[in-house]
Design an enzyme around this catalytic site. Structure first.
Site, short mmCIF file in Angstrom:
data_model
loop_
_atom_site.label_atom_id
_atom_site.label_comp_id
_atom_site.label_asym_id
_atom_site.label_seq_id
_atom_site.Cartn_x
_atom_site.Cartn_y
_atom_site.Cartn_z
N LYS A 1 1.01 -1.65 0.34
CA LYS A 1 -0.03 0.40 -0.33
C LYS A 1 1.15 1.55 0.50
CE LYS A 1 -2.97 2.90 2.36
NZ LYS A 1 -4.53 2.73 4.11
N LYS B 1 -2.28 -1.94 -3.69
CA LYS B 1 -3.01 0.06 -3.89
C LYS B 1 -2.50 0.85 -4.41
CE LYS B 1 -5.79 1.99 -0.54
NZ LYS B 1 -6.10 2.05 0.88
C1 PBG Z 1 -7.82 3.33 5.46
C2 PBG Z 1 -7.68 3.45 4.23
C3 PBG Z 1 -6.95 4.04 2.60
C4 PBG Z 1 -8.11 3.79 1.62
C5 PBG Z 1 -8.56 2.44 2.10
N1 PBG Z 1 -7.67 2.15 3.27
C6 PBG Z 1 -6.88 5.75 3.00
C7 PBG Z 1 -5.65 6.23 2.87
O1 PBG Z 1 -4.72 4.99 3.64
O2 PBG Z 1 -5.62 7.45 4.02
C8 PBG Z 1 -8.04 4.56 1.05
C9 PBG Z 1 -9.06 3.77 -0.66
C10 PBG Z 1 -9.44 5.26 -1.76
O3 PBG Z 1 -8.56 5.81 -1.89
O4 PBG Z 1 -10.27 4.75 -1.93
N2 PBG Z 1 -6.23 3.55 5.72
#
Ligand code: PBG
Length: 325
Positions: free
Chosen positions: A196, A249
Site C-alpha cells: 500500500k 494499492k
Molecule cells: C485506510 C484506507 C485508505 C484507503 C483504504 N483504506 C486511505 C488512506 O490510507 O489514507 C483508500 C481507498 C481509496 O482511496 O479509495 N487506511
C-alpha cells in the site's frame, strides 16, 4: 515466429467473433468488490462530492445497497466506517456497538451470502487521523498492533467474512492471524493491504471516510511510490504471517507491481482501483472529455491483465450493467 507477409496480426482482428476467440483477458462480475461507507443515523445517503454515485450510508440504507449488490451478482463489499466520536485511540473501531459492527450484523442478517470484508485501520476513528497510536508526534508500531487485533476480532465477532488490514504497521498480519485463531476464527481469511503506497490518489476517500491526517502525512508507514522491490518484500512478509489474499494499492499507477507480485508468488492478488482513480474518470466524463464506460472498462481490464484476480472498485455496479449490455 513468422514475419510479414506470412504473419499478419490483423487477420485475427478482423471481426468481433475472431477477437472474442483470441481475447486473453476477461473482466467479469466475479472479479468485483464494491467499497461502501457507513455512518451513524437513519435513512441517510450523503453523496460524496468528489466521488459521484458513491454515498455515506446509514445502516438501513447500507442494507438496501447490499441487497442491490447481491442482486447484481457482485460477490462482496468492503466496508469503511465513520464513527460518531473520534479519540486518540480510535476506540469506536473496536467497540461492540461501533458503526462497522452494527453494519456487518445488519448486512449478514439481511443478505447472508454477500461477502462482507471489513477494512481494519484506525485512521477513520482517531482524532489525529493517523493509522496508529501517536507518541511524541510519531505513529507507534507495536502498541498499535494490540488495537488492530482488537478491531479485527471485534469485526469477526460481528460476523465479518474477511478481515482486511490497511494500516501498514509491521507485523500486523501475524498478530491478527494469531488472535483470530485463538478466538476460534481460524477459517476467516485475511486480505492484506500488503503493498500500500503513500498515494495522492486517496484524496477523495479521505473526504468520504473523513480520515485525513490532522498533521503530517502517512509516509512513515505507507510505501514510497518509487519502490517495487520493497513491495515484494512486504508481500513476502504478509504471506509468511498468514495472509490469504495480498493486495496492491492503488492499482493503475502500480500495474508493474501487480504483475511482479502475481508472477513471484502464486497467491490470490487483489488490486484496489482507488478513489482518485475513480474521481479522475468521473470528472473527465462529466466534462464529456472521455467516454466513462470505455475508459473505465479499459482501466479495469488492464488491472486484470497485469495479474489481479480481483478488483476493489467504485465502478463495480456500473461494470455489471455495462457487461450485461
Ligand atoms: C485506510 C484506507 C485508505 C484507503 C483504504 N483504506 C486511505 C488512506 O490510507 O489514507 C483508500 C481507498 C481509496 O482511496 O479509495 N487506511
Amino acid at each position: 515466429m513468422s514475419i510479414f507477409p506470412i504473419y499478419r496480426p490483423r487477420r485475427l482482428r478482423a471481426n468481433e467473433n475472431l477477437r472474442r476467440l483470441v481475447r486473453e483477458t476477461h473482466l467479469s462480475v466475479d472479479d468485483l468488490i464494491y467499497p461502501m461507507f457507513v455512518v451513524h443515523g437513519k435513512d441517510t445517503a450523503n453523496e460524496i462530492s468528489s466521488m459521484p454515485g458513491c454515498y455515506q450510508y446509514s445502516v438501513d440504507r447500507l442494507v438496501t445497497a447490499a441487497k442491490e449488490l447481491a442482486s447484481l451478482g457482485i460477490p462482496g463489499t468492503i466496508l469503511f466506517g465513520i464513527p460518531e466520536m473520534k479519540d486518540p485511540l480510535g476506540s469506536e473501531a473496536y467497540a461492540e456497538d461501533g458503526i462497522i459492527q452494527q453494519a456487518v450484523r445488519a448486512i449478514k442478517d439481511a443478505v447472508p451470502d454477500l461477502l462482507v470484508i471489513t477494512d481494519v485501520c484506525l485512521c477513520e476513528y482517531t482524532d489525529h487521523g493517523h493509522c496508529g497510536i501517536i507518541e511524541g508526534g510519531e505513529v507507534q508500531n507495536d502498541p498499535t498492533l494490540d488495537l488492530l487485533v482488537k478491531e479485527s476480532v471485534s469485526h469477526a465477532q460481528a460476523g465479518a467474512d474477511v478481515i482486511a488490514p490497511s494500516d501498514m504497521m509491521d507485523g500486523r498480519v501475524g498478530a491478527i492471524r494469531d488472535a483470530l485463531d485463538e478466538e476460534g476464527y481460524e477459517n476467516i481469511p485475511i486480505m492484506a493491504y500488503s503493498a500500500k503506497y503513500a498515494s495522492a490518489f486517496y484524496g477523495p476517500f479521505r473526504e468520504a471516510a473523513e480520515s485525513a491526517p490532522q498533521f503530517g502525512d502517512r509516509r512513515s508507514y505507507q510505501m514510497d511510490p518509487a519502490n517495487s522491490e520493497e513491495a515484494l518484500r512486504e508481500v513476502a512478509l504478509d504471506i509468511e504471517e498468514g495472509a490469504d489474499i495480498v493486495m496492491v494499492k492503488p492499482a493503475l499507477s502500480y500495474l508493474d507491481v501487480i504483475h511482479q507480485v502475481k508472477t513471484e508468488y502464486q497467491m490470490p492478488v487483489a488490486a484496489y482501483n482507488v478513489s482518485g482513480e475513480y474521481a479522475m474518470i468521473k470528472a473527465a466524463a462529466q466534462n464529456e472529455w472521455i467516454d466513462e464506460k470505455r475508459v473505465a472498462l479499459e482501466v479495469l481490464t488492464s488491472i486484470k491483465r497485469a495479474g489481479a484476480d480481483m478488483i476493489l472498485t467504485y465502478f463495480a455496479k456500473s461494470v455489471v450493467e455495462w457487461l450485461e449490455n
